[in-house]
Design a protein around this motif. Sequence first.
Motif, PDB file in Angstrom:
ATOM      1  N   UNK A   3      34.864  37.908  35.145  1.00 17.39           N
ATOM      2  CA  UNK A   3      35.496  36.741  35.762  1.00 17.39           C
ATOM      3  C   UNK A   3      36.997  36.940  35.998  1.00 17.39           C
ATOM      4  N   UNK A   4      37.638  37.650  35.087  1.00 17.43           N
ATOM      5  CA  UNK A   4      39.091  37.728  35.175  1.00 17.43           C
ATOM      6  C   UNK A   4      39.588  38.773  36.165  1.00 17.43           C
ATOM      7  N   UNK A   7      46.515  32.529  41.631  1.00 21.16           N
ATOM      8  CA  UNK A   7      45.633  31.550  42.252  1.00 21.16           C
ATOM      9  C   UNK A   7      45.444  30.320  41.360  1.00 21.16           C
ATOM     10  N   UNK A  17      36.939  38.408  40.852  1.00 23.37           N
ATOM     11  CA  UNK A  17      36.708  37.286  41.755  1.00 23.37           C
ATOM     12  C   UNK A  17      37.762  37.317  42.849  1.00 23.37           C
TER      13      UNK A  17
END
Lengths: 504, 1034
Positions: B866-867, B786, B870
């Motif tokens: 976060x890694x 992404x 999400x």
Amino acid sequence: MMVFCGCTSDLLDRSPLDTLSPGSFYENETQCKMGLMGVYASIPPTETVAFWYQLDFMSDNNYCQDSWQGSKEFGEWTQNASSWGSSAKWKQDYQTIVRANTFIANMSTAKASDDVKKQMDAEAQFLRAYAYSDLITYFGDVPLIMGTQTLDSAKVSRTAKEKVLDAIINDLDAAATVLPNSYSGSNVGRATKGAALTLKCKTLLYNQKWDDAAAAAKAVMDLGVYNLYPDYAGLFDEANENNEEVIFDIQYIKNSQSQSWPSARLSFVDWPTPNVTADIINDYYMTNGLAITDSKSGYQDQDPYKNRDPRMAASIVLPGSHTASGTFIPANDQVPCGARPRKYADINGTDSYNYSLNTIVLRYADVLLMRAEALIESGNTGQEVYDLIDQVRARVNMPKIENVEGTGLSQEQLRKILRHERRVEFFMEGTRYPDMLRWKDESLVHDVYGYVTSKLSDPTNPSKWVFETEKKETRKFDSTKGWLWPIPQVEMQNNKNLKQNPGY
Amino acid sequence: MNYNLIKMSKKHILLVSILTTSFVVGFPRQIYAGLNNYEILQQSGIVKGKVIDQNEDPVIGATVRVKGESRGTVTDLNGEFVLNNVNHGELEVSYVGYKTQVISFKSGSPLKVIMKEDAKSINEVVVVGYGTQKKANLTGAVSSVSVADLGDRPITNASTLLQGTASGVYALQKSGQPGADGAVINIRGVGTLNNSDPLVIIDGFPGNMSDVDASEISSVSVLKDAASASIYGNRAANGVILITTKKGASGKMNISYSGYYGVQEATALPKTLNSYQYTTMYNEACQNMGMSNKYSDDVIAKYKAGNDPMYPNNNYFDIYYHTANMQNHRFNISGGSENLQYAFMLGYLDQDGILVDTNYRKTDFRSNVDAFFLDKKLRVTTRLSGNVGTQWQPTDLWSTIWYSTLAPIFPLKATDGQWMAVNGERNYYGEAEEGSMTKNKRYNFNGQIEGEYKFLDGFSLQLTYGYNVEQGDKDAVNANVTLENADGSMKSLASNLTVTNSTNTQTLLTGLLKYDHKFGKHTIGVMAGYSEEYFRWKWNSGYRSGYVNNTQWELNLGDASSQTNNSGDYDLGLRSYFGRLNYSYDDKYLFEANIRRDGSSRFADGHKWGNFPSFSAGWIISEENFMQATKSWLDMLKIRASWGKLGNQNINSYYVGSDILSAGQNYSLGGTLQSGVAVKSLTNKNTTWETTTQTDLGLDIGFRNGINVSMDYFVKKTNDILMQTPIPWTMGNLSAPYVNAGKVQNKGIEATVGYNKIFSNGLKLKTSANISHIVNKVTDLNGASPIINSPTAVVEGYAINSFYGYVQDGIYQLSDFTWQNNSDPNIAYANRQYKLKSGVTSISNYTAQPGDIKYKDLDGDGVVDMDHDRKVIGKQFPDVSYAFSCNLEWKNFDFNMFWQGVAGIDGYTYYEIATCFSGFANMGDWWLDRWTPTNPSNKYPRLTTDGVRNNIHSTFYMEDASYLRLKNIEIGYTFDKKFVRALGGCKVRLYANIQNALTFTNYKGFDPEKETSQTRAEAYPQTRIYTFGVNVNF
């Protein structure tokens, strides 16, 4: 039909109008210098989180509650691979490195005199070393890129830190042999021999090469070019830029080349919300050289700023002290800790968004303390160590070590004194955080305390103020991360050959 | 140009056919005296007559031809015609929107021809690329916007008239700011990561919709599929909008005036906390953070009492926003003779904005003149138009809007009348009032001359040359302002001025050769063309600070030592060859092919040229013999299919094929600025345009009862999307080269249904509805997925720029934790040391406490980070967009209603009022329902002052932004003939109108209609406009 268009050349054959072409550059000295300036132009930080004062915000000296600025998570050791601080540093350092590499490659065929080419090469080498030195401090092993790249050769892997260190020292040694001791006029600010040697000293010290570091520091001292500037506060005054203590700094001028996130704003109520912790305030000694916790120090907790090391008031906007907007009243301010930085700020408050105070990267006091540290760590606890530290203290009329702690101190005692001295001398200079990293001292990562600001409110009667501290923020070292930053997540995605640091 | 008129009432057509150019298309009533007393001259070889409609109103401009001959004429203002040197035979009388009548005549006998409305609208003509075509013969997907049905909406930017008026077209008004209120238009979904704006062609000239006034438009065609758009080649991938402005027609000169006066207000502004709520809740947050209260009881009491001006309760929305007036006036003159036809238009708009010190004034004109020579074989046309618009806004517009979200506790003015430094900082309201304003003056002129010569039988040659000049003069002023601090000290803000002058020029040369011929049942049309265009953008800017007063803002009056300057300059050349072939057999079997060969200077040698072909076919089934049985109820049944390739060369670089050494990489040494250069980007010389392949299947049905249906299904695939595939930063933090790499797909169906009926009591009803469903998906990102740009990301398998973040999974409740003494419930909440129970998901960003937001652990490792945790959480494009309009006329009254809506779209608002104690901003009143130990909300977290907790992008800040809106409602009355006579023959219509009258949405706070990139609480609100207007036709 072209007549109608008014085009002089073919309609479809357009080339850029407001940019130059690299294919036809480096034709003379002026163009070479423009190329070199492009390398220097990469040194001033542009991203908020990359500013040197944000490093202090990550340390026990300071705190910034605005998480968007990027330092907060690093202070708490909750940073992850997506954290801004890590990518900002990585990007900027590699930008400097690649610009230097490209410049060095172009210089080999440039049409200029050999002397000019040698000198400019040496400056580019210094700047490249400067960037690599920064990289290994935060990331450990990093890709070592010393030549030009293509898309095919761009998927590099990480090189062992020791090898990168060798390359840095090679560059700095080469630069030191060519670069002059000083410059004048509109050349002031370019890399000097002293800058190369000092950076060499710093890099070696940061990598525990004590003897070589001590020798490099000695070489700087022996140049006889530098002295401590007599006025500690004046050292950071724009009027005294490029003084005898400054070895290398990032140069700014008003209007056309001012600081992009002006440190002037540090003293203003609105921006960028920088806190000074109670921890550092309490760590400044009394003028008698004793810590405030010492029962003989004479410290009064409701008159806390009396008889303190003058570097405290020179560096910090303390409750009740003067700022651009008048008396600083913590209750009216946004910083939860109730104190702000003064060093590098603009206390007179003129044109603060157009701020051109140079940022000192290397200064002579650091050389003295680095040599002292290198000597201590290599087991040398002799008089020279005392003299070096005493020199720095003498400038601000702080008593000699001998007069306070006595003589014949152990390595451990001297190490403690040295580390304390570094903290108070280099507050807000981006030094404390890398010191924490290299000392690997987990006790330095702890909760943030500050003043209860509501008790520092009445402007008419500061004598009624109550100095009391409270916890502002939880910080806890994450040992799984070691003392290294993460390789940026985006870069990991860009280049599958990179391996992440542990804990991320 | 009249294709759209069929959608109007017949009387509209009468009027328009006279005026052709005028704004008065909304006039519902005829203005002509009766049809009595037409005289018929009994003369040999001369035939005279009158053409009327079913209401006995004259039909003006109808074509009267002697059948089988080329001789003919056009009816005059009274619907009358005269033909000389004819004795007998058959006359063919035709007019747009009516069935063609064939009647036999003898010279000398007076004729009365009664035209009948043609429900099939077989003669309706649609503007297509480089020409027009009968709607019945269309094989592509073209939407024609019925401009006349929009009523007299206060449209200040023509782009907004596309909102809800054509299926497959998604238009979203950017803001309610005067002069900046254009629409973002996406045709059949966003098919690129680059500029997705459609190509807009105004009278053959590529331009900007803000340079044409809505009232000047005679027709809008939206070319949606490849068959209709590929004639525009490498600029057509985002669809093409063709705008034709009004022209003159032979007949009496017509003069008209229209004007309105309106009042605007914000459609939606959030309800926020008052000072008492704000301060007490802030203290609650302090306590939650383990800190002492920020506001003492004394201070809170002062805020509550509200009688100390330094402890105010300011609703900053009320300070920064207010109702605002606007007025608009337009004059039109049109008419002409057989050989010279003209239309002149002049307009003036003065619009105050609802935000402090925003205003826009624009004067525009347009002149379209057609002259005919050589027995009408040669036509020479000039089209001149220009406008000068002046826009004012606070110099720091962003911060001004930001300050409208301020907490209520800050005083705006001190008791001595001095502006207060809000929180010791700025005061953008006060600064704007003192003169910190930006004046942006823009002149635009467009001139074209066009000649068309008809020769042999069916050939014509047309040449057009024109240019457009846009001149911008922008003065951005920061005035000298003194602000007072809370402690009574003063702070001065230094003045400065930035002047930016820009000149953008654009030249166009087009040549067209056309051939049309009909033999037997075969009809063919061939067109070949050439065009070249050149664009140049250039700007210079200068800056000085230190002005001595707040009244004279000229660069030379500033402090000379502070001066800086800058400039920019870029250009673009385009050259094209194109052709089209139309063939139809028996008006039943239709075929069209287009090809365009385009060259663009943007790309390097070897990559400049591309070919863009398309093919389409149609079958009018209802004309087949076997459909005879259905004739009684089915008017028309047509199926269409098309395929073609389109290009997009519109990327954020004019010289992608050139290596660039950027200047301005400067450094200062010893107080002197040194020029520096550096390579900042990597070049890819193989870059070329993006290619979109589109397939379309369409169905058009017309029923005898007045219902018309048109449906399309399409698949639009864009390959070779120009994207900057990330390169390692270790290459020097260079901007990545453009690579033709990405793939995006849009699939959709769209339908339009119309129903027109005239009831026996005279009530006329016209309704239209359209609906579109488009699925947008990024199918390939060349390994870069992404691409995260929080809170949005481009991710393979999802819509472009989808929202990206954590998924909220309720709120941490007390039951998720243990605390001291075996979780002793008698320990006060504040004294508990909470520990997460094992098995409860933790969050790496912070140590969770009861009342914090809980997020979903997507990878199931027990920790949200976060890694790994999400994902795509929402999208910025609607599943469905729809609209419904209804026009009614009865006697002298007319009524218009227009609904528009979207469904299945998400909106995102964070920071400012959406986030808990963000900076100095207030909070939305929904925060009153925050989590507390006694109010265990599972939606809103506890109050904190902690950026780490509050600034995480997640579904918490995302909402369903679907809405249904009564976009316009209008009622009008036209004074009848007696009254009109008393006014000397003027026709007068009065109307009242509300734009954005009603909105149904669950979106809280601001208006759901905002630019998708606007994810902070910073949108300039949309406006509700109440207008009252008059149309006068002299």
